[in-house]
Design a protein around this motif. Structure first.
Motif, PDB file in Angstrom:
ATOM      1  N   HIS A 130      32.584  78.355  71.204  1.00 56.76           N
ATOM      2  CA  HIS A 130      31.147  78.478  71.470  1.00 56.76           C
ATOM      3  C   HIS A 130      30.711  77.325  72.367  1.00 56.76           C
ATOM      4  O   HIS A 130      30.946  76.161  72.048  1.00 56.76           O
ATOM      5  N   ASP A 131      30.068  77.658  73.472  1.00 53.26           N
ATOM      6  CA  ASP A 131      29.665  76.633  74.440  1.00 53.26           C
ATOM      7  C   ASP A 131      28.717  75.603  73.837  1.00 53.26           C
ATOM      8  O   ASP A 131      28.793  74.409  74.161  1.00 53.26           O
ATOM      9  N   GLU A 132      27.809  76.053  72.967  1.00 54.38           N
ATOM     10  CA  GLU A 132      26.841  75.136  72.369  1.00 54.38           C
ATOM     11  C   GLU A 132      27.532  74.090  71.498  1.00 54.38           C
ATOM     12  O   GLU A 132      27.065  72.956  71.385  1.00 54.38           O
ATOM     13  N   VAL A 133      28.609  74.477  70.866  1.00 59.26           N
ATOM     14  CA  VAL A 133      29.400  73.532  70.076  1.00 59.26           C
ATOM     15  C   VAL A 133      30.216  72.641  70.996  1.00 59.26           C
ATOM     16  O   VAL A 133      30.299  71.415  70.809  1.00 59.26           O
ATOM     17  N   ALA A 134      30.804  73.255  72.017  1.00 61.72           N
ATOM     18  CA  ALA A 134      31.713  72.530  72.904  1.00 61.72           C
ATOM     19  C   ALA A 134      31.029  71.364  73.604  1.00 61.72           C
ATOM     20  O   ALA A 134      31.562  70.241  73.619  1.00 61.72           O
ATOM     21  N   TRP A 135      29.861  71.586  74.201  1.00 62.96           N
ATOM     22  CA  TRP A 135      29.249  70.487  74.954  1.00 62.96           C
ATOM     23  C   TRP A 135      28.767  69.368  74.040  1.00 62.96           C
ATOM     24  O   TRP A 135      28.771  68.201  74.431  1.00 62.96           O
ATOM     25  N   ARG A 136      28.375  69.712  72.822  1.00 65.07           N
ATOM     26  CA  ARG A 136      27.991  68.670  71.873  1.00 65.07           C
ATOM     27  C   ARG A 136      29.186  67.814  71.467  1.00 65.07           C
ATOM     28  O   ARG A 136      29.084  66.591  71.346  1.00 65.07           O
ATOM     29  N   VAL A 137      30.310  68.469  71.271  1.00 67.24           N
ATOM     30  CA  VAL A 137      31.522  67.733  70.923  1.00 67.24           C
ATOM     31  C   VAL A 137      31.951  66.824  72.072  1.00 67.24           C
ATOM     32  O   VAL A 137      32.301  65.658  71.864  1.00 67.24           O
ATOM     33  N   HIS A 138      31.906  67.344  73.298  1.00 67.47           N
ATOM     34  CA  HIS A 138      32.269  66.526  74.461  1.00 67.47           C
ATOM     35  C   HIS A 138      31.315  65.340  74.603  1.00 67.47           C
ATOM     36  O   HIS A 138      31.739  64.239  74.989  1.00 67.47           O
ATOM     37  N   ALA A 139      30.039  65.556  74.334  1.00 72.31           N
ATOM     38  CA  ALA A 139      29.075  64.459  74.431  1.00 72.31           C
ATOM     39  C   ALA A 139      29.407  63.357  73.428  1.00 72.31           C
ATOM     40  O   ALA A 139      29.362  62.164  73.753  1.00 72.31           O
ATOM     41  N   ARG A 140      29.758  63.754  72.209  1.00 70.21           N
ATOM     42  CA  ARG A 140      30.088  62.761  71.187  1.00 70.21           C
ATOM     43  C   ARG A 140      31.402  62.053  71.494  1.00 70.21           C
ATOM     44  O   ARG A 140      31.515  60.834  71.334  1.00 70.21           O
ATOM     45  N   GLU A 141      32.391  62.822  71.923  1.00 71.03           N
ATOM     46  CA  GLU A 141      33.718  62.248  72.121  1.00 71.03           C
ATOM     47  C   GLU A 141      33.841  61.455  73.426  1.00 71.03           C
ATOM     48  O   GLU A 141      34.494  60.414  73.466  1.00 71.03           O
ATOM     49  N   GLU A 142      33.222  61.938  74.499  1.00 71.20           N
ATOM     50  CA  GLU A 142      33.372  61.288  75.794  1.00 71.20           C
ATOM     51  C   GLU A 142      32.275  60.271  76.089  1.00 71.20           C
ATOM     52  O   GLU A 142      32.537  59.224  76.689  1.00 71.20           O
ATOM     53  N   LEU A 143      31.053  60.580  75.676  1.00 75.14           N
ATOM     54  CA  LEU A 143      29.934  59.673  75.966  1.00 75.14           C
ATOM     55  C   LEU A 143      29.604  58.758  74.797  1.00 75.14           C
ATOM     56  O   LEU A 143      28.900  57.768  74.965  1.00 75.14           O
ATOM     57  N   GLY A 144      30.087  59.113  73.608  1.00 75.64           N
ATOM     58  CA  GLY A 144      29.810  58.285  72.438  1.00 75.64           C
ATOM     59  C   GLY A 144      28.381  58.384  71.947  1.00 75.64           C
ATOM     60  O   GLY A 144      27.855  57.436  71.359  1.00 75.64           O
ATOM     61  N   VAL A 145      27.710  59.516  72.189  1.00 73.27           N
ATOM     62  CA  VAL A 145      26.323  59.696  71.754  1.00 73.27           C
ATOM     63  C   VAL A 145      26.202  60.987  70.969  1.00 73.27           C
ATOM     64  O   VAL A 145      26.991  61.921  71.149  1.00 73.27           O
ATOM     65  N   ASP A 146      25.193  61.025  70.096  1.00 71.73           N
ATOM     66  CA  ASP A 146      24.872  62.254  69.374  1.00 71.73           C
ATOM     67  C   ASP A 146      23.710  62.911  70.099  1.00 71.73           C
ATOM     68  O   ASP A 146      22.587  62.396  70.057  1.00 71.73           O
ATOM     69  N   PRO A 147      23.926  64.027  70.780  1.00 74.81           N
ATOM     70  CA  PRO A 147      22.847  64.650  71.557  1.00 74.81           C
ATOM     71  C   PRO A 147      21.687  65.141  70.704  1.00 74.81           C
ATOM     72  O   PRO A 147      20.600  65.396  71.225  1.00 74.81           O
ATOM     73  N   ASP A 148      21.907  65.285  69.400  1.00 74.59           N
ATOM     74  CA  ASP A 148      20.844  65.731  68.505  1.00 74.59           C
ATOM     75  C   ASP A 148      20.112  64.569  67.846  1.00 74.59           C
ATOM     76  O   ASP A 148      19.221  64.781  67.024  1.00 74.59           O
ATOM     77  N   ASP A 149      20.485  63.352  68.188  1.00 82.61           N
ATOM     78  CA  ASP A 149      19.857  62.190  67.558  1.00 82.61           C
ATOM     79  C   ASP A 149      19.738  61.046  68.559  1.00 82.61           C
ATOM     80  O   ASP A 149      20.167  59.917  68.297  1.00 82.61           O
TER      81      ASP A 149
END
Length: 238
Positions: A130-149
């Motif tokens: 699921h794309d919505e899951v994928a980009w959130r995971v990439h944001a956390r793993e690659e950028l080190g941020v929680d896009p929802d917080d």
């Protein structure tokens, strides 16, 4: 022997919010308010000013400093958030344009963290369903941020404003109540500096005694230097 499902696992501890964006500006605001306004008042007193002048200078320092802290924190956090959102958009576009490459990138990342190659590929494949899951995971793993917080610039600005005003009010209180005694202002500021330093040390699991003493020493040094400069300038001008 049956095992409990993962969603039924018990949580035996909790963590404090370390990414909410309020603690750093609040602590920095109180410290800055205490040190800067105490130093300002010390400098004005050192220059030979009367109680009325000291009070006006202290109030001006409180108001201007509080607004300066608030606008600085708002701009800083807002800019950081906008940059983070721009990088997240990059990830979303890449996942939409080249999902296989992004999936391989995520698998390689998990493999570098200790997962076996097969398991890393399977985890990445599942997350990329699921794309919505994928980009959130990439944001956390690659950028080190929680896009929802992401930190709130308004929360940072508000906490900075209130904290600075509170800190700056302490050395000003005796003058506002008609007690034109520098000794009282110094005593109040010293107690507040030590208490604030000890509280911060307590929150970060450090020695309260060391944290309080360190903050007291730094604040005292700043006030002493400013008093000396004010006294020197006041002597030369007069």
């Amino acid at each position: 022997m049956s095992s409990a499902p993962l969603h039924a696992a018990e949580v035996h501890h909790s963590h404090r919010d370390v990414t909410g964006g309020w603690l750093r500006p609040a602590v920095f605001g109180v410290m800055d308010g205490l040190v800067s306004n105490a130093s300002l008042i010390a400098g004005v007193v050192g220059g030979g000013a009367g109680v009325h002048t000291v009070t006006i200078a202290g109030l001006a320092g409180l108001v201007s400093g509080a607004f300066s802290m608030a606008t600085g924190e708002y701009t800083s956090v807002r800019s950081q958030t906008e940059m983070t959102l721009a990088e997240i958009d990059v990830e979303r576009r890449e996942i939409a344009r080249n999902p296989e490459a992004e999936e391989r990138e995520l698998a390689a990342l998990y493999e570098s963290r200790g997962l076996s190659p097969d398991l890393a590929r399977e985890v990445a494949r599942q997350l990329h369903r699921h794309d919505e899951v994928a980009w959130r995971v990439h944001a956390r793993e690659e950028l080190g941020v929680d896009p929802d917080d992401l930190p709130s610039p308004w929360k940072a600005a508000g906490s900075s404003f209130l904290a600075f005003a509170l800190g700056a009010l302490v050395p000003l209180l005796p003058f506002l109540f008609g007690v034109g005694s520098v000794a009282v202002a110094v005593a109040l500021t010293a107690v507040a500096l030590f208490a604030t330093g000890a509280l911060v040390a307590r929150l970060t699991s450090r020695s309260p005694l060391f944290g309080g003493a360190r903050q007291l020493a730094l604040g005292a040094a700043a006030a002493a230097v400013t008093f000396g400069v004010g006294h020197l300038v006041g002597t030369v001008v007069s």
